[in-house]
Write a protein that holds these residues in place. Structure first.
Motif, PDB file in Angstrom:
ATOM      1  N   VAL A  67       0.850  -1.194   0.000  1.00 27.34           N
ATOM      2  CA  VAL A  67       0.000   0.000   0.000  1.00 27.34           C
ATOM      3  C   VAL A  67       0.883   1.241   0.000  1.00 27.34           C
ATOM      4  N   ARG A  68       0.526   2.230  -0.823  1.00 25.90           N
ATOM      5  CA  ARG A  68       1.365   3.435  -0.936  1.00 25.90           C
ATOM      6  C   ARG A  68       0.703   4.685  -0.401  1.00 25.90           C
ATOM      7  N   SER A  69      -0.426   4.508   0.275  1.00 30.54           N
ATOM      8  CA  SER A  69      -1.139   5.657   0.807  1.00 30.54           C
ATOM      9  C   SER A  69      -1.686   5.265   2.181  1.00 30.54           C
ATOM     10  N   GLU A 120      17.162  11.687  -2.610  1.00 34.71           N
ATOM     11  CA  GLU A 120      17.899  10.627  -3.310  1.00 34.71           C
ATOM     12  C   GLU A 120      17.061  10.031  -4.444  1.00 34.71           C
ATOM     13  N   GLU A 121      15.747   9.864  -4.180  1.00 36.55           N
ATOM     14  CA  GLU A 121      14.882   9.259  -5.201  1.00 36.55           C
ATOM     15  C   GLU A 121      14.745  10.161  -6.429  1.00 36.55           C
ATOM     16  N   GLU A 122      14.772  11.465  -6.195  1.00 33.06           N
ATOM     17  CA  GLU A 122      14.733  12.408  -7.310  1.00 33.06           C
ATOM     18  C   GLU A 122      15.911  12.100  -8.247  1.00 33.06           C
ATOM     19  N   ASN A 124      17.634   9.238  -8.248  1.00 28.21           N
ATOM     20  CA  ASN A 124      17.493   7.868  -8.752  1.00 28.21           C
ATOM     21  C   ASN A 124      16.637   7.845 -10.007  1.00 28.21           C
ATOM     22  N   TYR A 125      15.427   8.449  -9.899  1.00 26.33           N
ATOM     23  CA  TYR A 125      14.492   8.405 -11.029  1.00 26.33           C
ATOM     24  C   TYR A 125      15.023   9.169 -12.238  1.00 26.33           C
ATOM     25  N   ASN A 126      15.695  10.302 -11.976  1.00 19.96           N
ATOM     26  CA  ASN A 126      16.105  11.155 -13.101  1.00 19.96           C
ATOM     27  C   ASN A 126      17.492  10.859 -13.637  1.00 19.96           C
ATOM     28  N   ARG A 128      20.018   8.040 -11.915  1.00 22.93           N
ATOM     29  CA  ARG A 128      20.737   6.797 -11.604  1.00 22.93           C
ATOM     30  C   ARG A 128      20.086   5.556 -12.198  1.00 22.93           C
ATOM     31  N   MET A 129      18.754   5.520 -12.238  1.00 20.14           N
ATOM     32  CA  MET A 129      18.070   4.323 -12.734  1.00 20.14           C
ATOM     33  C   MET A 129      18.024   4.355 -14.263  1.00 20.14           C
ATOM     34  N   SER A 130      18.075   3.171 -14.863  1.00 17.82           N
ATOM     35  CA  SER A 130      18.022   3.116 -16.325  1.00 17.82           C
ATOM     36  C   SER A 130      16.615   3.477 -16.803  1.00 17.82           C
ATOM     37  N   GLN A 132      14.894   1.827 -18.803  1.00 14.99           N
ATOM     38  CA  GLN A 132      14.133   0.574 -18.759  1.00 14.99           C
ATOM     39  C   GLN A 132      13.513   0.361 -17.380  1.00 14.99           C
ATOM     40  N   TRP A 133      14.336   0.622 -16.345  1.00 15.07           N
ATOM     41  CA  TRP A 133      13.859   0.427 -14.964  1.00 15.07           C
ATOM     42  C   TRP A 133      12.679   1.363 -14.687  1.00 15.07           C
ATOM     43  N   VAL A 134      12.851   2.641 -15.009  1.00 11.72           N
ATOM     44  CA  VAL A 134      11.794   3.623 -14.759  1.00 11.72           C
ATOM     45  C   VAL A 134      10.522   3.220 -15.519  1.00 11.72           C
ATOM     46  N   ASP A 136       9.630   0.137 -16.395  1.00  8.43           N
ATOM     47  CA  ASP A 136       9.057  -1.062 -15.767  1.00  8.43           C
ATOM     48  C   ASP A 136       8.267  -0.730 -14.491  1.00  8.43           C
ATOM     49  N   LEU A 137       8.563   0.415 -13.885  1.00  5.37           N
ATOM     50  CA  LEU A 137       7.865   0.803 -12.644  1.00  5.37           C
ATOM     51  C   LEU A 137       6.562   1.547 -12.914  1.00  5.37           C
ATOM     52  N   LYS A 138       6.344   1.960 -14.164  1.00  2.00           N
ATOM     53  CA  LYS A 138       5.167   2.806 -14.471  1.00  2.00           C
ATOM     54  C   LYS A 138       3.849   2.222 -13.975  1.00  2.00           C
ATOM     55  N   GLY A 141       2.885   3.160 -10.356  1.00  2.00           N
ATOM     56  CA  GLY A 141       2.653   4.555  -9.973  1.00  2.00           C
ATOM     57  C   GLY A 141       3.604   5.062  -8.906  1.00  2.00           C
ATOM     58  N   THR A 142       4.816   4.529  -8.856  1.00  2.00           N
ATOM     59  CA  THR A 142       5.788   5.014  -7.863  1.00  2.00           C
ATOM     60  C   THR A 142       6.379   6.328  -8.360  1.00  2.00           C
ATOM     61  N   LYS A 143       6.771   7.187  -7.403  1.00  2.00           N
ATOM     62  CA  LYS A 143       7.315   8.503  -7.744  1.00  2.00           C
ATOM     63  C   LYS A 143       8.390   8.872  -6.738  1.00  2.00           C
ATOM     64  N   PRO A 144       9.216   9.867  -7.048  1.00  2.00           N
ATOM     65  CA  PRO A 144      10.186  10.318  -6.045  1.00  2.00           C
ATOM     66  C   PRO A 144       9.510  10.928  -4.810  1.00  2.00           C
ATOM     67  N   LEU A 145       8.303  11.463  -4.942  1.00  2.00           N
ATOM     68  CA  LEU A 145       7.593  12.047  -3.783  1.00  2.00           C
ATOM     69  C   LEU A 145       7.007  10.923  -2.946  1.00  2.00           C
ATOM     70  N   LYS A 146       7.256  10.958  -1.635  1.00  2.00           N
ATOM     71  CA  LYS A 146       6.865   9.839  -0.761  1.00  2.00           C
ATOM     72  C   LYS A 146       6.075  10.329   0.459  1.00  2.00           C
ATOM     73  N   PRO A 147       4.836  10.824   0.263  1.00  2.00           N
ATOM     74  CA  PRO A 147       4.071  11.314   1.418  1.00  2.00           C
ATOM     75  C   PRO A 147       3.888  10.247   2.498  1.00  2.00           C
ATOM     76  N   TYR A 148       3.858   8.980   2.086  1.00  2.00           N
ATOM     77  CA  TYR A 148       3.644   7.914   3.080  1.00  2.00           C
ATOM     78  C   TYR A 148       4.728   7.898   4.154  1.00  2.00           C
ATOM     79  N   LEU A 149       5.898   8.447   3.855  1.00  2.00           N
ATOM     80  CA  LEU A 149       6.971   8.422   4.859  1.00  2.00           C
ATOM     81  C   LEU A 149       6.687   9.350   6.043  1.00  2.00           C
ATOM     82  N   SER A 202       9.835  -1.193   0.895  1.00  2.00           N
ATOM     83  CA  SER A 202      10.653  -0.283   0.092  1.00  2.00           C
ATOM     84  C   SER A 202      12.137  -0.462   0.393  1.00  2.00           C
ATOM     85  N   THR A 203      12.924  -0.236  -0.645  1.00  2.00           N
ATOM     86  CA  THR A 203      14.381  -0.410  -0.544  1.00  2.00           C
ATOM     87  C   THR A 203      15.040   0.866  -1.062  1.00  2.00           C
ATOM     88  N   PRO A 204      15.093   1.903  -0.225  1.00  2.00           N
ATOM     89  CA  PRO A 204      15.582   3.194  -0.717  1.00  2.00           C
ATOM     90  C   PRO A 204      17.029   3.106  -1.207  1.00  2.00           C
TER      91      PRO A 204
HETATM   92  N1  IYR Z   1      13.057   2.756  -4.800  1.00  2.00           N
HETATM   93  C1  IYR Z   1      12.210   3.487  -5.734  1.00  2.00           C
HETATM   94  C2  IYR Z   1      11.969   2.722  -7.001  1.00  2.00           C
HETATM   95  C3  IYR Z   1      11.269   1.414  -6.917  1.00  2.00           C
HETATM   96  C4  IYR Z   1      11.896   0.278  -7.394  1.00  2.00           C
HETATM   97  C5  IYR Z   1      11.257  -0.931  -7.419  1.00  2.00           C
HETATM   98  I1  IYR Z   1      12.179  -2.544  -8.221  1.00  2.00           I
HETATM   99  C6  IYR Z   1       9.946  -1.042  -6.937  1.00  2.00           C
HETATM  100  O1  IYR Z   1       9.289  -2.279  -6.944  1.00  2.00           O
HETATM  101  C7  IYR Z   1       9.298   0.099  -6.464  1.00  2.00           C
HETATM  102  C8  IYR Z   1       9.962   1.311  -6.451  1.00  2.00           C
HETATM  103  C9  IYR Z   1      10.914   3.935  -5.045  1.00  2.00           C
HETATM  104  O2  IYR Z   1      10.664   3.558  -3.897  1.00  2.00           O
HETATM  105  O3  IYR Z   1      10.161   4.684  -5.639  1.00  2.00           O
END
Ligand code: IYR
Length: 253
Positions: A67-69, A120-122, A124-126, A128-130, A132-134, A136-138, A141-149, A202-204
């Motif tokens: 859950v992200r919210s 850091e995620e800003e 990562n997304y813009n 550090r991450m390939s 392809q990776w970005v 595959d995450l579409k 709906g993950t984003k650099p903004l993390k209100p859940y934290l 999550s694995t920051p």
């Molecule tokens: N750590 C980033 C990106 C991320 C990577 C994978 I693989 C995920 O399954 C979900 C997110 C983030 O938390 O947005």
């Protein structure tokens, strides 16, 4: 002879854990060699009970979703204590228990964690991450903004201890610390699900040193996971994903 039998670089077989260097004054186990072995006789269950419990547990675990919210509703301290106690029942290499669970409920600390992770995620997304990776995450709906934290009532940061020190100040090896900590994290996620709360696995990326410093953890500890824990926000949604079938994940021989 045993060492010579290991093939590959440096006389170590691949798949062989880091087993340190033999220190002649240290050939005394970290746990007393004469530790008694005691009878273990857990409650014996019938096949019917075992079947029923295996079904019920599967059904409970199949309901788990990332859950992200999160709702900001607090959770009782005793619940958090019990969740961490459960994670601590995990098996570990040579019973080294190579984990530390930092439980953050303090609002200012949660905000400070959020700021570090978002910064850091800003990157990562813009950067550090390939691409392809970005891509595959579409669907997630993950984003650099993390209100859940800052919204979730508790953040559990799972640290892996790469090694520790014995009472005599000598280094204590932590064999298989990665898999041991991963199993403990699995116990924790299952306990969160069982008690009726939700989490986000999550694995920051690239946040280890800054979060370790913020939380005053020692350098033998590495951040492996950051789990917001709480109740889902009333409007929380999850992607409509399907899991692989039994036939796809199980090979019977
Ligand atoms: N750590 C980033 C990106 C991320 C990577 C994978 I693989 C995920 O399954 C979900 C997110 C983030 O938390 O947005």
């Amino acid at each position: 002879k045993e060492k010579l039998a290991r093939t590959g670089t440096g006389g170590k077989a691949r798949d062989f854990p880091d087993d340190g260097d033999d220190d002649p004054d240290l050939l005394v186990p970290a746990i007393p060699e004469d530790t008694p072995h005691i009878v273990y006789r857990p409650l014996k269950r019938t096949d019917d009970e075992i079947l029923e419990r295996s079904r019920e547990y599967y059904e409970l675990m199949a309901e788990r979703r990332t859950v992200r919210s999160f709702s900001q509703e607090p959770i009782p301290q005793e619940v958090l204590d019990n969740l961490i106690r459960t994670a601590g029942t995990s098996p570990s290499g040579a019973h080294t228990e190579p984990w530390t669970f930092v439980v953050v409920q303090d609002q200012e600390t949660k905000t400070a964690i959020r700021e570090i992770v978002e910064e850091e995620e800003e990157l990562n997304y813009n950067k550090r991450m390939s691409r392809q990776w970005v891509t595959d995450l579409k669907p997630f709906g993950t984003k650099p903004l993390k209100p859940y934290l800052s919204d979730a009532p508790a953040l559990v940061l799972v640290f892996r201890q790469t090694h520790s020190w014995r009472d005599d100040g000598k280094k204590r090896m932590h064999y298989y610390s990665e898999i041991s900590t991963a199993i403990a994290a699995g116990f924790l996620l299952a306990a969160i699900q069982y008690c009726g709360l939700v989490s986000l696995t999550s694995t920051p990326l690239n946040c280890n040193a800054r979060l370790r410093d913020l939380l005053s953890r020692p350098i033998n500890e590495r951040l492996e996971l950051l789990l917001p824990v709480g109740r889902p926000h009333e409007e929380a949604t999850v992607p409509d994903l399907q899991r692989k079938s039994l036939e796809e994940i199980m090979v019977k021989i």
